[in-house]
Motif scaffolding. Structure first.
Motif, mmCIF file in Angstrom:
data_model
loop_
_atom_site.group_PDB
_atom_site.id
_atom_site.type_symbol
_atom_site.label_atom_id
_atom_site.label_comp_id
_atom_site.label_asym_id
_atom_site.label_seq_id
_atom_site.Cartn_x
_atom_site.Cartn_y
_atom_site.Cartn_z
ATOM 1 N N ARG A 61 0.804 -1.219 0.000
ATOM 2 C CA ARG A 61 0.000 0.000 0.000
ATOM 3 C C ARG A 61 0.842 1.276 0.000
ATOM 4 O O ARG A 61 0.308 2.371 0.099
ATOM 5 C CB ARG A 61 -0.920 0.006 1.232
ATOM 6 N N GLY A 62 2.162 1.128 -0.100
ATOM 7 C CA GLY A 62 3.031 2.302 -0.047
ATOM 8 C C GLY A 62 3.120 3.048 -1.361
ATOM 9 O O GLY A 62 3.595 4.179 -1.409
ATOM 10 N N GLY A 63 2.681 2.437 -2.433
ATOM 11 C CA GLY A 63 2.721 3.141 -3.710
ATOM 12 C C GLY A 63 2.942 2.202 -4.888
ATOM 13 O O GLY A 63 2.247 2.255 -5.880
ATOM 14 N N ALA A 64 3.913 1.308 -4.758
ATOM 15 C CA ALA A 64 4.278 0.491 -5.915
ATOM 16 C C ALA A 64 3.362 -0.720 -6.098
ATOM 17 O O ALA A 64 3.397 -1.362 -7.146
ATOM 18 C CB ALA A 64 5.728 0.052 -5.795
ATOM 19 N N PHE A 85 3.349 -3.744 -5.005
ATOM 20 C CA PHE A 85 3.989 -5.048 -5.206
ATOM 21 C C PHE A 85 3.358 -6.077 -4.262
ATOM 22 O O PHE A 85 3.105 -5.783 -3.096
ATOM 23 C CB PHE A 85 5.493 -4.927 -4.934
ATOM 24 N N ASN A 142 7.633 1.115 6.835
ATOM 25 C CA ASN A 142 7.801 2.422 6.214
ATOM 26 C C ASN A 142 6.658 3.339 6.678
ATOM 27 O O ASN A 142 5.538 3.258 6.190
ATOM 28 C CB ASN A 142 7.787 2.254 4.690
ATOM 29 N N ASP A 144 6.920 6.688 6.700
ATOM 30 C CA ASP A 144 7.417 8.019 6.347
ATOM 31 C C ASP A 144 6.319 8.874 5.718
ATOM 32 O O ASP A 144 6.493 10.089 5.552
ATOM 33 C CB ASP A 144 8.621 7.907 5.409
ATOM 34 N N GLU A 145 5.211 8.250 5.350
ATOM 35 C CA GLU A 145 4.025 8.937 4.810
ATOM 36 C C GLU A 145 4.238 10.405 4.425
ATOM 37 O O GLU A 145 3.690 11.328 5.038
ATOM 38 C CB GLU A 145 2.855 8.841 5.794
ATOM 39 N N GLU A 195 11.323 6.475 0.097
ATOM 40 C CA GLU A 195 11.757 5.478 -0.888
ATOM 41 C C GLU A 195 12.530 4.435 -0.109
ATOM 42 O O GLU A 195 13.398 4.759 0.705
ATOM 43 C CB GLU A 195 12.611 6.154 -1.967
ATOM 44 N N GLU A 196 12.253 3.153 -0.372
ATOM 45 C CA GLU A 196 12.713 2.129 0.564
ATOM 46 C C GLU A 196 14.228 2.038 0.732
ATOM 47 O O GLU A 196 14.707 1.814 1.847
ATOM 48 C CB GLU A 196 12.123 0.765 0.204
ATOM 49 N N VAL A 217 10.576 -4.549 3.716
ATOM 50 C CA VAL A 217 10.161 -3.158 3.896
ATOM 51 C C VAL A 217 8.712 -3.074 3.443
ATOM 52 O O VAL A 217 8.411 -3.357 2.282
ATOM 53 C CB VAL A 217 11.001 -2.163 3.067
ATOM 54 N N ASN A 248 4.886 -0.840 3.850
ATOM 55 C CA ASN A 248 4.131 0.322 4.312
ATOM 56 C C ASN A 248 3.287 -0.040 5.547
ATOM 57 O O ASN A 248 2.934 -1.196 5.766
ATOM 58 C CB ASN A 248 3.218 0.783 3.166
ATOM 59 N N SER A 299 0.087 -1.930 4.669
ATOM 60 C CA SER A 299 0.288 -3.324 4.267
ATOM 61 C C SER A 299 0.391 -4.181 5.522
ATOM 62 O O SER A 299 -0.247 -5.229 5.625
ATOM 63 C CB SER A 299 1.569 -3.481 3.437
ATOM 64 N N LEU A 348 3.701 12.872 -6.626
ATOM 65 C CA LEU A 348 4.208 12.301 -7.874
ATOM 66 C C LEU A 348 3.068 11.749 -8.717
ATOM 67 O O LEU A 348 3.289 11.116 -9.744
ATOM 68 C CB LEU A 348 5.219 11.190 -7.579
ATOM 69 N N ALA A 366 11.584 6.839 -8.560
ATOM 70 C CA ALA A 366 10.344 7.499 -8.965
ATOM 71 C C ALA A 366 10.289 8.988 -8.607
ATOM 72 O O ALA A 366 9.429 9.707 -9.106
ATOM 73 C CB ALA A 366 9.150 6.786 -8.349
ATOM 74 N N MET A 367 11.201 9.454 -7.777
ATOM 75 C CA MET A 367 11.188 10.885 -7.463
ATOM 76 C C MET A 367 11.404 11.684 -8.753
ATOM 77 O O MET A 367 10.566 12.496 -9.137
ATOM 78 C CB MET A 367 12.303 11.203 -6.446
HETATM 79 C C1 LIG Z 1 10.110 9.212 -3.703
HETATM 80 C C2 LIG Z 1 9.412 8.055 -3.062
HETATM 81 C C3 LIG Z 1 8.761 8.231 -1.849
HETATM 82 C C4 LIG Z 1 8.122 7.171 -1.226
HETATM 83 N N1 LIG Z 1 7.491 7.396 -0.041
HETATM 84 C C5 LIG Z 1 6.899 6.356 0.590
HETATM 85 C C6 LIG Z 1 6.282 6.555 1.852
HETATM 86 O O1 LIG Z 1 6.266 7.660 2.397
HETATM 87 N N2 LIG Z 1 5.704 5.501 2.467
HETATM 88 C C7 LIG Z 1 5.712 4.246 1.891
HETATM 89 O O2 LIG Z 1 5.202 3.309 2.481
HETATM 90 N N3 LIG Z 1 6.281 4.039 0.694
HETATM 91 C C8 LIG Z 1 6.874 5.058 0.038
HETATM 92 N N4 LIG Z 1 7.481 4.823 -1.177
HETATM 93 C C9 LIG Z 1 7.458 3.454 -1.716
HETATM 94 C C10 LIG Z 1 8.597 2.620 -1.123
HETATM 95 O O3 LIG Z 1 9.757 2.792 -1.905
HETATM 96 C C11 LIG Z 1 8.274 1.124 -1.118
HETATM 97 O O4 LIG Z 1 7.774 0.765 -2.344
HETATM 98 C C12 LIG Z 1 7.288 0.721 -0.055
HETATM 99 O O5 LIG Z 1 7.710 1.135 1.205
HETATM 100 C C13 LIG Z 1 7.146 -0.780 -0.044
HETATM 101 O O6 LIG Z 1 6.146 -1.161 0.880
HETATM 102 P P1 LIG Z 1 4.790 -1.829 0.366
HETATM 103 O O7 LIG Z 1 5.180 -2.968 -0.553
HETATM 104 O O8 LIG Z 1 4.127 -2.311 1.589
HETATM 105 O O9 LIG Z 1 4.043 -0.779 -0.360
HETATM 106 C C14 LIG Z 1 8.120 5.887 -1.831
HETATM 107 C C15 LIG Z 1 8.755 5.721 -3.057
HETATM 108 C C16 LIG Z 1 9.389 6.776 -3.672
HETATM 109 C C17 LIG Z 1 10.062 6.558 -4.971
#
Ligand SMILES: Cc1cc2nc3c(=O)[nH]c(=O)nc-3n(C[C@H](O)[C@H](O)[C@H](O)COP(=O)(O)O)c2cc1C
Ligand code: SF4
Ligand code: FES
Lengths: 513, 201
Positions: A151-154, A156, A178, A180-181, A270-271, A304, A306, A309, A384, A486-487
């Protein structure tokens, strides 16, 4: 029984004066000789009604809101009567809540966040007790079967990530949450940590059992002081009650957990940057491979995930993976907590199965803009994520439907703008944000974003507009293709969507200079 | 020495907690750090304090960020003299430690004003009027981001999201976050913060 009165202790409620309301309720009740029990619960997530006060006289919880300090006396005078102008009726019957599918957030605002008794009384730690009876492979299989995607973005698949870590050899493995939200318009992670911290702790313990990790870290952004307090307190209590430590519930299994604070760097979400930061370094993004699952924290296998997740895991174990997978559509299984933010009349947390439409979210739940003016643009998925126009509001809320229109769901943040927005300004801000937050490793991101701000400034001044628009387009493509993460690779998404969908904003002032 | 936030002893709770225990906010927020202490402390005193903080945290894996937080919690910033101490204890170099301090927006190398006021500049707050609030705040305080008012009462900082995105514009002062901030409420906030300072004297 005495009257129980609930006043949320959660950032948004507090930001709107909940603390004063709580103090006044105690004081005014005492002055009237009225015996009440004041409970500090979490928020229900109906932010436009905060501070939302609830009362329970033994017949169920009824809501009042938004309560300002000046309303307290009259509320008590009316004995929290249903005829008070702020009365909203039984909380569970509020349509905004009733229409949701709260799975991960079932406990949100219902309980006292740091009360272990409340947590256990609402099904807490059932998932963990079940997990203690299963083998690591069985645990990983459950998560795979649930269809949960990160649920962090990607997005996976979480089960596959766990499998990789389970299969990796390593004397020590880690679970890193993670938290860092950093995305603007998101607060679901914060709500978990402030309002239901044991759920995250339980999810992390289960993750540890599943992959063989005995140490966990929650990397929490510094901007969340209340989440920090609640997490620290919950961890201490969970430890004292034998849920954390060397002998989890007398099973002989071990898991330790610690909160680590970030320091105001968006890229540390970003992880790989996050892992560098946890190791005590600058948050420079690492090239992948190696994947963190193989060589993560201190070079060892690391999950790693979110917050959301991990927070979904206890209910997957408790109610079974089929139950979770029963929500959603196609490859987007389960629920996603959407966060309605920005210029929205009824903002807050809306947990829904995948597959509803963006329009339902913005119009039915959100009630349109807060200003009452027409909604002009919506940014979904954080800074983004692409901007969308009302013509796209019928898009289904699932990962694949969004990617088909060049957008992302990301972490589920939905930021609404009314028609006073200047989309050229928004595009400029996207570039400016990238300048501020780039880790600096690759040129297209580090330098390209600075050039992006300059080009958009020239366009806004009306200088050589056509040439500069072509340059901007070129720059965006270079950033997309030449960035490591992805930034830099996604900053062009909001920029491109802004000039494609709202070209008139890039032609505003003056003519060709 | 004030205990640093990062060293929470398991089982330890704040004193006097009753059922309505979540009342962190009803006392006026204690200043995050004591500016007076810093000014009274001699360089040797500063070094002593830094030594204590570093020694209590350096055993942690990846200890640098916890250490920097501990120091900034205490002093309000990372004094220059701390860098060498940290480097020595972590068997690192001053350049490396400095590189880390400068990477993160949160860490600062200069003493801030008595209050740090952070304005949210991110999208969801922009959609609710953050840009206008930003111009107003700068004009009212007579400073730009990163600067401190002449009376040293307030340092103004940008922040990118406080997670209060449905009820912005959001502002943070110490551990308190305030929502639906508009120019008039901002002026009252500034008045409160500067009045509080007089009460202390
Ligand atoms: C620039 C950037 C910022 C990100 N910020 C976060 C964030 O704040 N919290 C988060 O969970 N994932 C963030 N991600 C995604 C993480 O790299 C990573 O995919 C995620 O922590 C994996 O956890 P998940 O599989 O449970 O989503 C970010 C990715 C990028 C490229
Ligand atoms: S794209 Fe930007 S943030 Fe990502 S690695 Fe490259 S420079 Fe760093
Ligand atoms: S965007 Fe301002 S609090 Fe989130």
């Amino acid at each position: 029984m005495s009257l129980r009165v609930f006043v949320p202790c959660e950032t948004t409620a507090l930001s709107l004066g909940a603390e004063d309301v709580a103090t006044l309720i105690s004081r005014e009740a005492a002055a009237r000789g009225l015996k009440i029990e004041l409970v500090r619960n979490g928020s229900r997530g109906l932010f436009w009604l905060e501070p939302l006060v609830e009362v329970d006289d033994g017949t169920g919880r009824r809501a009042f809101g938004p309560v300002e300090p000046g309303d307290v006396a009259s509320l008590l005078d009316s004995h929290f009567g249903d005829d008070h102008p702020l009365a909203l009726g039984p909380t569970d019957e509020l349509p905004w809540l009733k229409k949701q599918q709260r799975v991960t957030f079932a406990r949100l605002g219902v309980t006292d966040p740091v009360s272990l008794d409340d947590y256990r009384a609402t099904g807490g730690f059932d998932g963990l007790h079940h997990a203690l009876e299963l083998t690591p492979q069985q645990l990983v299989d459950r998560v795979k079967a649930s269809g949960l995607r990160g649920r962090g973005g990607a997005a996976f698949p979480t089960g596959i990530k766990w499998q990789t870590v389970l299969d990796a050899a390593g004397a020590q493995k880690y679970i890193v949450c993670n938290a860092d939200e950093g995305d603007s318009g998101t607060f679901a992670d914060r709500l978990v940590m402030e309002c239901d911290p044991y759920m995250l702790i339980e999810g992390m313990i289960i993750a540890g059992l599943a992959v063989g990790a005995t140490q966990g870290y929650i990397y929490l952004r510094e901007e969340y002081p209340l989440a920090h307090r609640h997490l620290d307190l919950a961890i201490a209590r969970a430890e004292a009650a034998g849920y954390l430590g060397n002998n989890i519930q007398n099973s002989g299994r071990a898991f330790a957990l610690e909160v680590r604070l970030g320091a105001g760097a968006y890229i540390c979400g970003e992880e790989t940057s996050l892992l560098e930061s946890l190791e005590g370094k600058r948050g420079m993004v690492r090239a992948k491979p190696p994947l963190p699952a193989i060589e993560g924290l201190f070079g060892l296998p690391t999950v790693v995930n979110n917050v959301l997740s991990l927070a979904a895991v206890p209910s997957i174990l408790r109610d079974g993976p089929e139950h979770y997978a029963g929500f959603g559509v196609e490859r987007s299984r389960g629920t996603l907590p959407f966060q309605l933010a920005g210029n929205i009349a009824q903002g807050g947390l809306v947990e829904l199965a995948f597959g509803h439409s963006l329009r339902e979210l913005i119009e039915d739940f959100g009630g349109g803009s807060a200003s009452g003016r027409p909604v002009r643009a919506v940014q979904v998925g954080g800074p983004l994520g692409a901007y969308l126009s009302p013509a796209q509001f019928d898009t289904a809320l699932d990962y694949e439907a969004f990617s088909a229109i060049g957008a992302v769901l990301g972490h589920g943040g939905v930021v609404v703008f009314d028609d006073s927005v200047d989309m050229a300004e928004q595009a400029r801000f996207s570039m400016e944000f990238c300048v501020e937050e780039s880790c600096g490793k690759c040129t297209p991101c580090r330098i390209g974003s600075t050039r992006g701000v300059e080009v958009i400034d020239r366009i806004m001044r009306g200088e050589n507009r056509d040439a500069n628009m072509a340059l901007l387009e070129d720059l965006c493509d270079t950033m997309i293709q030449g960035s490591l993460c992805a930034m830099g690779g996604m900053t062009p998404f909001p920029v491109k969507s802004a000039y494609t969908l709202f070209p008139e904003d890039f032609q505003r002032q003056g003519g060709e200079a | 020495m004030r205990a640093c936030r990062v060293v929470t002893t398991p089982g330890q709770e704040r004193p006097g907690l009753t059922h309505c225990k979540w009342r962190w906010f009803d006392a006026p927020p204690a200043p995050f750090y004591k500016v007076d202490t810093v000014m009274d402390e001699t360089q040797a005193g500063v070094l002593d304090t830094v030594e204590t903080i570093v020694t209590s945290l350096k055993h942690k894996p990846g200890a640098l960020l916890p250490i920097l937080h501990g120091i900034q919690d205490h002093f309000g910033y990372i004094p220059d003299v701390a860098i060498g101490v940290i480097a020595r204890h972590l068997r690192s170099t001053a350049a490396d430690v400095h590189g880390v301090v400068s990477f993160y927006h949160y860490f600062r190398s200069e003493q801030p004003g008595r209050h740090v006021v952070e304005l949210c500049r991110a999208e969801a707050c922009q959609a609710r009027g953050a840009r206008a609030l930003e111009s107003h705040a700068k004009a009212r305080l007579g400073v730009d981001y990163g600067q401190t008012t002449a009376d040293r009462s307030i340092t103004l900082k940008p922040v990118y999201c406080l997670g209060n995105c449905a009820t912005g514009p959001s502002v943070r002062v110490g551990e308190q976050i305030k929502g639906r901030m508009d120019p008039a409420r901002f002026d009252r906030l500034v008045d409160d913060l500067t009045t509080y300072k007089l009460e202390l004297n």
